[in-house]
Write an enzyme that holds these catalytic residues in place. Structure first.
Site, mmCIF file in Angstrom:
data_model
loop_
_atom_site.group_PDB
_atom_site.id
_atom_site.type_symbol
_atom_site.label_atom_id
_atom_site.label_comp_id
_atom_site.label_asym_id
_atom_site.label_seq_id
_atom_site.Cartn_x
_atom_site.Cartn_y
_atom_site.Cartn_z
ATOM 1 N N GLY A 16 0.831 -1.197 0.000
ATOM 2 C CA GLY A 16 0.000 0.000 0.000
ATOM 3 C C GLY A 16 0.864 1.244 0.000
ATOM 4 O O GLY A 16 2.064 1.193 0.250
ATOM 5 N N GLY A 19 0.284 9.109 2.048
ATOM 6 C CA GLY A 19 0.993 10.367 2.137
ATOM 7 C C GLY A 19 2.339 10.266 2.816
ATOM 8 O O GLY A 19 3.224 11.088 2.577
ATOM 9 N N MET A 20 2.520 9.263 3.679
ATOM 10 C CA MET A 20 3.783 9.142 4.405
ATOM 11 C C MET A 20 4.661 8.016 3.883
ATOM 12 O O MET A 20 5.582 7.575 4.568
ATOM 13 C CB MET A 20 3.504 8.929 5.894
ATOM 14 C CG MET A 20 3.059 10.180 6.605
ATOM 15 S SD MET A 20 4.278 11.510 6.554
ATOM 16 C CE MET A 20 5.533 10.852 7.631
ATOM 17 N N VAL A 23 4.334 0.959 1.846
ATOM 18 C CA VAL A 23 4.513 -0.193 2.729
ATOM 19 C C VAL A 23 4.708 -1.426 1.853
ATOM 20 O O VAL A 23 3.913 -1.681 0.943
ATOM 21 C CB VAL A 23 3.295 -0.385 3.663
ATOM 22 C CG1 VAL A 23 3.493 -1.617 4.544
ATOM 23 C CG2 VAL A 23 3.080 0.855 4.520
ATOM 24 N N LYS A 38 7.741 0.068 6.085
ATOM 25 C CA LYS A 38 7.199 1.348 5.640
ATOM 26 C C LYS A 38 8.379 2.238 5.289
ATOM 27 O O LYS A 38 9.232 2.516 6.129
ATOM 28 C CB LYS A 38 6.364 1.981 6.750
ATOM 29 C CG LYS A 38 5.702 3.294 6.369
ATOM 30 C CD LYS A 38 4.821 3.782 7.512
ATOM 31 C CE LYS A 38 4.057 5.026 7.170
ATOM 32 N NZ LYS A 38 3.187 5.449 8.297
ATOM 33 N N ASP A 131 -6.288 9.988 15.225
ATOM 34 C CA ASP A 131 -6.664 9.765 13.817
ATOM 35 C C ASP A 131 -7.365 8.418 13.660
ATOM 36 O O ASP A 131 -7.100 7.677 12.715
ATOM 37 C CB ASP A 131 -5.420 9.838 12.916
ATOM 38 C CG ASP A 131 -5.766 9.990 11.440
ATOM 39 O OD1 ASP A 131 -6.881 10.477 11.121
ATOM 40 O OD2 ASP A 131 -4.928 9.617 10.591
#
Length: 165
Positions: A16, A19-20, A23, A38, A131
């Site tokens: 996947g 924004g960060m 992975v 990640k 979040d």
């Protein structure tokens, strides 16, 4: 990136992206197990604010040990790319499940209770997730529920420390 090495981790398929970073499924060649890695892209690694958020997420996860919270194994940098290594989860996010089908009421309650247990453990360590959404709740193929993505978490003194003051 597929086939590359980050430290002792051989990178496999992309699981996947967001924004960060991305992975990947990877193999820990030291311990002989599959993990999730990640990776923060190099261009984002140059952004001090985003790099600090990435580091904060790793440190926050490392402070937690609970069956309903994603476990972190390692953090590092390789050729300017920052990465963190977590347990590999098989399954789908709550958002993916809800897009496909409605959860039976009993499964909904069990899922909510598991999320609450994980968040209570985090709160006990002075960590507020900030979040929680279906994309950050993972349902494993073997029936476990995991809270993901502590990148926006706020750290405070643990509840026990605050109670004693």
């Amino acid at each position: 990136m597929i086939g590359a090495r980050l430290g002792p981790y051989r990178i496999g398929v992309l699981l996947g992206a967001g924004g960060m970073g991305e992975v990947y499924r990877a193999h820990d060649e030291r311990l002989g197990r599959d993990v999730a890695v990640k990776v923060l892209p190099k261009d984002v690694s140059d952004n001090a604010e985003r790099l600090a958020r990435f580091d904060r997420e790793a440190r926050t996860l490392a402070a937690l040990s609970h069956p309903n919270i994603l476990a972190i194994y390692d953090i590092g940098t390789e050729s300017g790319a920052a990465y963190l290594v977590t347990e590999l989860l098989e399954g789908e996010t709550l958002r993916q499940r809800l897009t496909r089908e409605r959860l039976p009421w009993r499964k909904s309650v069990e899922t909510a209770a598991s999320v609450a247990d994980g968040l209570a453990a985090a709160h006990g360590k002075g960590i507020t997730h900030r979040d929680i959404k279906p994309e950050n709740v993972f349902l494993t193929d073997d029936g476990r529920v995991k809270v993901l993505d502590f990148g926006l978490a706020r750290l405070e003194a643990p509840q026990a420390a605050r109670a004693g003051s």
